[in-house]
Motif scaffolding. Structure first.
Motif, PDB file in Angstrom:
ATOM      1  N   ALA A 592       7.419   8.561 -27.982  1.00 16.84           N
ATOM      2  CA  ALA A 592       7.061   9.970 -28.125  1.00 16.84           C
ATOM      3  C   ALA A 592       8.296  10.833 -27.913  1.00 16.84           C
ATOM      4  CB  ALA A 592       5.987  10.335 -27.109  1.00 16.84           C
ATOM      5  N   PRO A 593       8.481  11.881 -28.708  1.00 13.99           N
ATOM      6  CA  PRO A 593       9.622  12.776 -28.495  1.00 13.99           C
ATOM      7  C   PRO A 593       9.648  13.289 -27.059  1.00 13.99           C
ATOM      8  CG  PRO A 593       8.581  13.262 -30.590  1.00 13.99           C
ATOM      9  CD  PRO A 593       7.698  12.268 -29.898  1.00 13.99           C
ATOM     10  N   GLY A 594      10.836  13.287 -26.472  1.00 15.03           N
ATOM     11  CA  GLY A 594      10.996  13.725 -25.101  1.00 15.03           C
ATOM     12  C   GLY A 594      10.929  12.612 -24.079  1.00 15.03           C
ATOM     13  N   THR A 595      10.571  11.386 -24.500  1.00 14.34           N
ATOM     14  CA  THR A 595      10.501  10.260 -23.575  1.00 14.34           C
ATOM     15  C   THR A 595      11.907   9.724 -23.302  1.00 14.34           C
ATOM     16  OG1 THR A 595       8.324   9.634 -24.414  1.00 14.34           O
ATOM     17  CG2 THR A 595       9.562   7.957 -23.190  1.00 14.34           C
ATOM     18  N   VAL A 596      12.255   9.551 -22.045  1.00 11.61           N
ATOM     19  CA  VAL A 596      13.561   9.009 -21.673  1.00 11.61           C
ATOM     20  C   VAL A 596      13.445   7.494 -21.501  1.00 11.61           C
ATOM     21  CG1 VAL A 596      15.395   8.994 -19.943  1.00 11.61           C
ATOM     22  CG2 VAL A 596      14.285  11.148 -20.567  1.00 11.61           C
ATOM     23  N   LEU A 597      14.289   6.775 -22.207  1.00 13.38           N
ATOM     24  CA  LEU A 597      14.371   5.320 -22.082  1.00 13.38           C
ATOM     25  C   LEU A 597      15.696   4.960 -21.426  1.00 13.38           C
ATOM     26  CD1 LEU A 597      13.151   6.034 -25.217  1.00 13.38           C
ATOM     27  CD2 LEU A 597      12.466   3.653 -24.907  1.00 13.38           C
ATOM     28  N   ALA A 598      15.739   3.817 -20.766  1.00 16.43           N
ATOM     29  CA  ALA A 598      16.959   3.445 -20.049  1.00 16.43           C
ATOM     30  C   ALA A 598      17.092   1.934 -19.961  1.00 16.43           C
ATOM     31  CB  ALA A 598      16.964   4.051 -18.646  1.00 16.43           C
ATOM     32  N   ALA A 599      18.332   1.465 -20.010  1.00 18.22           N
ATOM     33  CA  ALA A 599      18.619   0.037 -19.861  1.00 18.22           C
ATOM     34  C   ALA A 599      19.975  -0.140 -19.215  1.00 18.22           C
ATOM     35  CB  ALA A 599      18.592  -0.664 -21.216  1.00 18.22           C
ATOM     36  N   VAL A 600      20.137  -1.263 -18.516  1.00 20.14           N
ATOM     37  CA  VAL A 600      21.428  -1.664 -17.966  1.00 20.14           C
ATOM     38  C   VAL A 600      22.155  -2.478 -19.026  1.00 20.14           C
ATOM     39  CG1 VAL A 600      22.579  -3.005 -16.171  1.00 20.14           C
ATOM     40  CG2 VAL A 600      20.532  -1.668 -15.618  1.00 20.14           C
ATOM     41  N   VAL A 601      23.420  -2.140 -19.270  1.00 17.93           N
ATOM     42  CA  VAL A 601      24.232  -2.789 -20.303  1.00 17.93           C
ATOM     43  C   VAL A 601      25.452  -3.400 -19.636  1.00 17.93           C
ATOM     44  CG1 VAL A 601      25.441  -2.475 -22.497  1.00 17.93           C
ATOM     45  CG2 VAL A 601      23.473  -1.014 -21.935  1.00 17.93           C
ATOM     46  N   ILE A 602      25.597  -4.736 -19.741  1.00 20.17           N
ATOM     47  CA  ILE A 602      26.630  -5.441 -18.983  1.00 20.17           C
ATOM     48  C   ILE A 602      27.452  -6.329 -19.902  1.00 20.17           C
ATOM     49  CG2 ILE A 602      27.096  -7.031 -17.071  1.00 20.17           C
ATOM     50  CD1 ILE A 602      24.336  -6.289 -15.941  1.00 20.17           C
ATOM     51  N   LEU A 603      28.759  -6.305 -19.709  1.00 22.24           N
ATOM     52  CA  LEU A 603      29.673  -7.292 -20.281  1.00 22.24           C
ATOM     53  C   LEU A 603      30.491  -7.844 -19.130  1.00 22.24           C
ATOM     54  CD1 LEU A 603      31.010  -8.635 -22.813  1.00 22.24           C
ATOM     55  CD2 LEU A 603      32.687  -6.779 -22.720  1.00 22.24           C
ATOM     56  N   ASP A 604      30.417  -9.163 -18.929  1.00 25.93           N
ATOM     57  CA  ASP A 604      31.193  -9.770 -17.848  1.00 25.93           C
ATOM     58  C   ASP A 604      31.505 -11.218 -18.189  1.00 25.93           C
ATOM     59  OD1 ASP A 604      28.856 -11.216 -17.351  1.00 25.93           O
ATOM     60  OD2 ASP A 604      28.340 -10.125 -15.538  1.00 25.93           O
ATOM     61  N   ARG A 605      32.099 -11.898 -17.266  1.00 28.73           N
ATOM     62  CA  ARG A 605      32.461 -13.302 -17.485  1.00 28.73           C
ATOM     63  C   ARG A 605      31.557 -14.257 -16.718  1.00 28.73           C
ATOM     64  NH1 ARG A 605      36.662 -13.305 -20.746  1.00 28.73           N
ATOM     65  NH2 ARG A 605      38.256 -11.672 -20.643  1.00 28.73           N
ATOM     66  N   GLY A 606      30.360 -13.785 -16.399  1.00 29.33           N
ATOM     67  CA  GLY A 606      29.410 -14.629 -15.701  1.00 29.33           C
ATOM     68  C   GLY A 606      29.472 -14.410 -14.202  1.00 29.33           C
ATOM     69  N   GLY A 607      28.720 -15.196 -13.468  1.00 30.48           N
ATOM     70  CA  GLY A 607      28.660 -15.047 -12.027  1.00 30.48           C
ATOM     71  C   GLY A 607      27.395 -14.342 -11.598  1.00 30.48           C
ATOM     72  N   PRO A 608      27.314 -13.954 -10.314  1.00 25.36           N
ATOM     73  CA  PRO A 608      26.093 -13.306  -9.812  1.00 25.36           C
ATOM     74  C   PRO A 608      25.815 -12.001 -10.545  1.00 25.36           C
ATOM     75  CG  PRO A 608      27.580 -13.937  -8.016  1.00 25.36           C
ATOM     76  CD  PRO A 608      28.340 -14.114  -9.273  1.00 25.36           C
ATOM     77  N   ASP A 609      24.530 -11.715 -10.739  1.00 22.27           N
ATOM     78  CA  ASP A 609      24.143 -10.465 -11.386  1.00 22.27           C
ATOM     79  C   ASP A 609      24.389  -9.288 -10.460  1.00 22.27           C
ATOM     80  OD1 ASP A 609      23.322 -11.748 -13.657  1.00 22.27           O
ATOM     81  OD2 ASP A 609      21.213 -11.877 -13.034  1.00 22.27           O
ATOM     82  N   ASP A 610      24.822  -8.168 -11.050  1.00 24.39           N
ATOM     83  CA  ASP A 610      24.933  -6.930 -10.285  1.00 24.39           C
ATOM     84  C   ASP A 610      23.537  -6.368 -10.063  1.00 24.39           C
ATOM     85  OD1 ASP A 610      27.962  -6.141 -10.230  1.00 24.39           O
ATOM     86  OD2 ASP A 610      27.576  -6.902 -12.245  1.00 24.39           O
ATOM     87  N   PRO A 611      23.240  -5.876  -8.864  1.00 19.12           N
ATOM     88  CA  PRO A 611      21.910  -5.294  -8.633  1.00 19.12           C
ATOM     89  C   PRO A 611      21.741  -4.013  -9.432  1.00 19.12           C
ATOM     90  CG  PRO A 611      23.340  -4.936  -6.732  1.00 19.12           C
ATOM     91  CD  PRO A 611      24.080  -5.850  -7.649  1.00 19.12           C
ATOM     92  N   ASP A 612      20.573  -3.847 -10.033  1.00 20.61           N
ATOM     93  CA  ASP A 612      20.308  -2.656 -10.832  1.00 20.61           C
ATOM     94  C   ASP A 612      19.999  -1.464  -9.937  1.00 20.61           C
ATOM     95  OD1 ASP A 612      20.571  -4.239 -13.051  1.00 20.61           O
ATOM     96  OD2 ASP A 612      18.413  -4.507 -13.352  1.00 20.61           O
ATOM     97  N   PRO A 613      20.373  -0.261 -10.386  1.00 20.32           N
ATOM     98  CA  PRO A 613      20.012   0.930  -9.623  1.00 20.32           C
ATOM     99  C   PRO A 613      18.550   1.305  -9.847  1.00 20.32           C
ATOM    100  CG  PRO A 613      21.166   1.558 -11.621  1.00 20.32           C
ATOM    101  CD  PRO A 613      21.168   0.054 -11.581  1.00 20.32           C
ATOM    102  N   ALA A 614      17.986   2.002  -8.874  1.00 18.83           N
ATOM    103  CA  ALA A 614      16.683   2.629  -9.082  1.00 18.83           C
ATOM    104  C   ALA A 614      16.902   3.896  -9.898  1.00 18.83           C
ATOM    105  CB  ALA A 614      16.040   2.960  -7.741  1.00 18.83           C
ATOM    106  N   LEU A 615      15.896   4.271 -10.663  1.00 16.85           N
ATOM    107  CA  LEU A 615      16.057   5.389 -11.588  1.00 16.85           C
ATOM    108  C   LEU A 615      14.862   6.322 -11.476  1.00 16.85           C
ATOM    109  CD1 LEU A 615      17.190   5.248 -15.261  1.00 16.85           C
ATOM    110  CD2 LEU A 615      14.905   6.097 -14.765  1.00 16.85           C
ATOM    111  N   THR A 616      15.124   7.615 -11.356  1.00 19.15           N
ATOM    112  CA  THR A 616      14.076   8.618 -11.421  1.00 19.15           C
ATOM    113  C   THR A 616      14.477   9.668 -12.455  1.00 19.15           C
ATOM    114  OG1 THR A 616      15.077   9.883  -9.612  1.00 19.15           O
ATOM    115  CG2 THR A 616      13.361   8.297  -9.028  1.00 19.15           C
ATOM    116  N   VAL A 617      13.479  10.179 -13.161  1.00 24.32           N
ATOM    117  CA  VAL A 617      13.724  11.131 -14.246  1.00 24.32           C
ATOM    118  C   VAL A 617      12.930  12.397 -13.962  1.00 24.32           C
ATOM    119  CG1 VAL A 617      13.494  11.561 -16.721  1.00 24.32           C
ATOM    120  CG2 VAL A 617      14.073   9.263 -15.896  1.00 24.32           C
ATOM    121  N   ALA A 618      13.619  13.541 -14.099  1.00 27.29           N
ATOM    122  CA  ALA A 618      12.940  14.825 -13.894  1.00 27.29           C
ATOM    123  C   ALA A 618      13.280  15.750 -15.043  1.00 27.29           C
ATOM    124  CB  ALA A 618      13.363  15.444 -12.567  1.00 27.29           C
TER     125      ALA A 618
END
Length: 645
Positions: A592-618
């Protein structure tokens, strides 16, 4: 290579000046095997450019002449291999209208304007050992051939420097030249200046390696090699150019990976280590603020990164680490890659210069994480020491102007570029696209940059906005000079995209702001990874997707609004490996127009995953949004998705 690595002097590359001279000699010897009988052309194997074989042979001559000139100048004229004698033969034949190897004149063929500048530059650099020893008749013919540039039209891009260099040589050689031409060309250069020492290669948002290997290289070499003080070039202008170069190099050294790779972005990437040229011109002209050891580290890293590209037979082919003809553009011929010689300009400095005798110093990415906003191209520059990958998140460059209706150029308009990935033409990587009813992806070129800024806590943020479109480019067969292709356009909705980057990890935000067009869904794609075997792929119920090759991983994780995860795998689409893969997330149906979508985008050489941030939208009450991100370590950042204008 016969030189022995010296890890005391060069702890990062192991390379000494002996490695550079050995590589130069090998490149010149290999190319020399294809010298024409009279020496005026170097007719290298490979597909011809649109200019034809004769032009390509001139290009091979002129661009290897650059390398030969640097090599001899750095030895104070010593030339035991007889390099200048070989090129002197070619000068005599190429400028002789009666010779079967006569060169097309600059007033006959545009490409000759480019190559004339390399010839004039080396003639000036090696003047005591070549020009001053030529027969008078040959000198007269060279002057006559070069003089056809006077008064000729030049496109208002980096090409103006080709005319400045040639006419400045003519002026000192007693030939015809035009002060009006030089004044006009300097005015064009001034019009290309942008904040922070950057230059755009034209009036479009054309930010790429031409900023360094052309638009910063020639001005300071011009003032260094030619007598242009006074009315032609006031001292204040040289000081301005030097300050621009210093600012630019401060950014440019952060666009090199720890493996020495320059950023894979923009046209003419077949020039490879020409990207080292601006670092060398700073050292050669005494205008750089970089230490000699850091200069050698960044330039040496780039040249060594590509040393293997010439290993089999000593030739530089159209490609990257190896031959890959799909990288060529319409103007690319077999001799084109030898503009890489610019990246070996440092050989013109003698062996006792501090750039060769001081200990190498580390790149910024080798001492810590990198986080920087570069305003002119609208880039968020990021890199992590643990990965050694330099990357940019792009909200300001597309080789277009705001409102442009052409398709995206993969080399310019993608959201992300790095030193470890190559933008794919067949699969839209690093995009946010709207899919129409037939599944066609939209284009974003012509967008407007909303902002690019640094937030507290080392967080970077940028946003762009524009009306997307679907473009049928099937009928556009115009030469590829960097811009996207044109064709019939179907208008699409207004799309706002923002990026928040911390510690090399991007949170990508998207919002459709209208409902024009038959929209099937919105799709967000990640970094393309490539390898010699099919990448490992994962996608699943957690709405995440990963593509992984040995030593490189691309990951997407949904934060808000995406319900479908997938990975596309293709063969034969990347110079970095036979197989390439791109992860993507998509919505089920049109958001729907006005809907905010979000994703984490990562490029790395492997290893432990970075913890994702919490997200709030206003919502901000004006049709825009404020997005707050909170990382597990307590760092918080707020970014805006501005309201439609």
């Amino acid at each position: 290579m016969t030189a022995v690595e010296d890890r005391r002097l060069s702890p990062y590359t192991g390379w000494t000046r002996g490695h550079w001279t050995a590589l130069a000699d090998r490149l010149l010897a290999a190319a020399g095997r294809y010298r024409s009988p009279a020496g005026a052309r170097i007719d290298l194997p490979g597909p011809a450019s649109r200019n034809g074989r004769v032009s390509d042979g001139l290009e091979g001559f002129a661009r290897t002449f650059l390398l030969a000139g640097f090599r001899v100048a750095g030895e104070g004229g010593a030339d035991p291999g007889g390099l200048l004698e070989q090129y002197a033969r070619g000068l005599a034949a190429g400028t002789d209208p009666a010779s079967p190897e006569a060169w097309p004149r600059p007033d006959e063929l545009g490409q000759s304007k480019v190559e004339a500048a390399s010839i004039a530059l080396v003639l000036q650099l090696t003047r005591p050992w070549l020009w001053d020893r030529l027969d008078d008749r040959v000198r007269d013919r060279v002057v006559a051939w070069l003089a056809t540039v006077v008064g000729q039209p030049y496109p208002p891009i980096n090409w103006v420097w080709f005319r400045i260099v040639v006419e400045s040589f003519l002026r000192e050689a007693g030939g015809p030249w035009s002060a009006a031409d030089v004044e006009e060309d300097l005015a064009v250069h001034a019009s290309l200046r942008r904040p922070g020492g950057w230059l755009s290669d034209g009036d479009e948002r054309a930010y790429d390696h031409y900023t360094g290997w052309a638009l910063h290289l020639y001005p300071l070499l011009w003032t260094h090699l030619f007598d242009v003080t006074g009315s032609l070039c006031p001292g204040s202008l040289r000081h301005q150019w030097a300050a621009d170069l210093r600012d630019y190099l401060d950014d440019a050294m952060r666009l090199v990976g720890s493996d020495g790779s320059p950023l894979l972005q923009g046209r003419s990437l077949v020039y490879r280590f020409a990207a080292a040229a601006p670092f060398w011109v700073g050292a050669l002209t005494g205008t750089s603020h970089l230490s000699p050891g850091l200069t050698r580290r960044v330039a040496g890293g780039m040249v060594r990164h590509f040393a293997g590209a010439a290993e089999q037979d000593g030739l530089l082919t159209l490609g990257w680490q190896h031959a890959w003809p799909a990288m060529r553009q319409a103007y690319s011929g077999p001799g084109s890659p030898y503009w890489a010689a610019k990246g070996m300009l440092g050989l013109a400095l003698p062996a006792n210069h501090p750039v060769w005798t001081d200990v190498e110093e580390p790149l910024p990415i080798e001492t810590g994480d990198v986080a920087r906003v570069v305003a002119a191209p609208g880039w968020l520059v990021s890199g992590r020491r643990r990965d050694g990958i330099a990357l940019v998140v792009n909200h300001g460059t597309d080789h277009a102007c705001p409102g442009d209706q052409r398709a995206d150029s993969p080399l310019y308009a993608r959201i992300g570029y790095s030193t470890a990935t190559f933008p794919l033409a067949s699969v839209p990587d690093n995009t946010v696209v709207v899919l129409d009813a037939d599944g066609r992806a939209s284009h974003r070129a012509g967008f407007s940059t909303c902002y690019a800024t640094e937030l507290p806590g080392g967080v970077l943020a940028a946003a762009s906005q524009g009306r997307v479109r679907w473009v049928d480019t099937a009928g556009d067969d115009s030469p590829d000079h960097g811009s996207g292709r044109g064709g019939p356009v179907v208008p699409g909705p207004l799309l706002t995209v923002a990026s928040v980057v911390r510690r090399g990890v991007e949170v990508r935000l998207a919002r459709l702001d209208s409902a024009e067009g038959a929209v099937r869904s919105l799709r967000l794609s990640g970094w393309p990874v490539a390898g010699d075997t099919p990448p490992a792929t994962r996608s699943g119920a957690e709405v995440s997707a990963t593509a992984e090759t040995p030593g490189l991983r691309s990951t997407l994780r949904n934060l808000r609004g995406f319900t479908i995860a997938d990975v596309t795998v293709e063969a034969g689409t990347s110079p970095l490996g036979e197989w390439a893969a791109v992860p993507s997330l998509a919505t089920e149906g049109a958001p729907a127009p006005g809907t905010v979508l979000a994703a984490v985008v990562i490029l790395d050489r492997g290893g432990p995953d970075d913890p994702d941030p919490a997200l709030t939208v206003a919502a901000d009450g004006r049709g825009g949004h404020h997005v707050t991100l909170t990382w597990p370590d307590g760092v918080t950042a707020e970014a805006a998705l501005p309201a439609p204008e």
